[in-house]
Design a protein around this motif. Structure first.
Motif, short mmCIF file in Angstrom:
data_model
loop_
_atom_site.label_atom_id
_atom_site.label_comp_id
_atom_site.label_asym_id
_atom_site.label_seq_id
_atom_site.Cartn_x
_atom_site.Cartn_y
_atom_site.Cartn_z
N ALA A 97 0.84 -1.20 0.00
CA ALA A 97 0.00 0.00 0.00
C ALA A 97 0.87 1.25 0.00
O ALA A 97 0.56 2.23 -0.70
N ARG A 98 1.97 1.22 0.76
CA ARG A 98 2.87 2.38 0.78
C ARG A 98 3.54 2.56 -0.58
O ARG A 98 3.65 3.69 -1.09
N GLU A 100 2.42 1.64 -3.48
CA GLU A 100 1.44 2.09 -4.47
C GLU A 100 0.97 3.51 -4.22
O GLU A 100 0.65 4.24 -5.16
N THR A 101 0.95 3.94 -2.97
CA THR A 101 0.62 5.33 -2.66
C THR A 101 1.72 6.26 -3.20
O THR A 101 1.43 7.31 -3.80
N ASP A 102 2.97 5.86 -3.01
CA ASP A 102 4.08 6.68 -3.51
C ASP A 102 4.07 6.74 -5.03
O ASP A 102 4.35 7.79 -5.63
N ALA A 104 1.38 6.39 -6.94
CA ALA A 104 0.21 7.16 -7.35
C ALA A 104 0.48 8.66 -7.29
O ALA A 104 -0.05 9.43 -8.10
N ALA A 105 1.30 9.07 -6.33
CA ALA A 105 1.64 10.49 -6.21
C ALA A 105 2.37 11.00 -7.45
O ALA A 105 2.37 12.20 -7.73
N ARG A 109 0.89 3.42 -11.61
CA ARG A 109 0.15 2.37 -10.91
C ARG A 109 0.47 1.00 -11.51
O ARG A 109 0.88 0.88 -12.67
#
Length: 229
Positions: A97-98, A100-102, A104-105, A109
């Protein structure tokens, strides 16, 4: 979260096709397969803490370029730390999750994440002498191919280990790119990757995933025409 609620298939491989993926749209498309540790994120021994995640320079940009080109991006990662009991699937999920969050920023993806916990070592339920899903075997690539209808014969894999490139050849991919980040700094890993090159399998090298532009070009040239799509 109970293990039964994770995206585990068959005897325990994590196989997560992202909800935005339309199998009709991915059918017949070549994919960009990526190893995780040492390729997308900096190598950390048995990475399982979100706070230790650090994207490799250029990774998000390269993945975003694949996304923009309409190329499915599939993460395929051996996770023997789960198999050995060093951490659990929730730790893997939180770490992912971390990552993929980074990504996405930066507008990037994954379209699928496949993780193999099986390992010859340890004494838990994931002990297996040579599981098909554990690289250098091609099981994770083949799973993605079946689930997403991918054109594996035109797909490529990027990895820092010789075994990543071996998995690509065994899976019938067009080629593999070996990068010098992570374990790739070891000359033996590069030699093992280059040894897989042959008439029907191309092996390229780069300093890091940031240098994978040639792979994106090769994949883009193999995309089906709009009439076929």
């Amino acid at each position: 979260m109970k293990e039964s609620e994770y995206p585990l298939v068959d005897d325990g491989t994590w196989c997560e096709i992202k909800t935005h993926v339309d199998p009709v749209r991915t059918r017949g498309r070549p994919a960009l397969f990526l190893d995780r540790d040492g390729v997308v994120v900096e190598e950390v021994t048995y990475l399982h803490r979100p706070e230790e995640v650090a994207l490799i320079d250029g990774a998000a940009r390269l993945i975003a370029s694949a996304n923009a080109a309409g190329l499915p991006v599939v993460l395929v990662t051996n996770q023997s730390g789960v198999g050995r009991g060093y951490y659990g699937w929730q730790d893997f999920r939180d770490t992912q999750a971390r990552i993929e969050t980074d990504l996405a920023a930066a507008g990037a993806r994954f379209d699928a994440v496949i993780a193999c916990p099986f390992t010859p070592g340890g004494d838990g339920p994931y002990v297996h002498p040579d599981h098909l899903d554990r690289k250098p075997n091609p099981g994770m690539l083949l799973r993605a191919g079946r689930c997403m209808g991918l054109n594996l014969a035109a797909s490529w894999i990027v990895g820092d280990r010789g075994l990543d490139v071996v998995a690509g050849r065994r899976g019938g991919l067009a080629g593999g790119l070996h990068v010098s980040t992570g374990f790739g700094a070891d000359s033996e890993e590069r030699d093992a990757a280059l040894a897989e090159a042959g008439e029907s399998y191309t092996v390229l090298t780069a300093d890091s995933i940031a240098g994978a532009g040639a792979v994106i070009d090769a994949l883009s040239s193999a995309l089906p025409s709009p009439a076929q799509d």
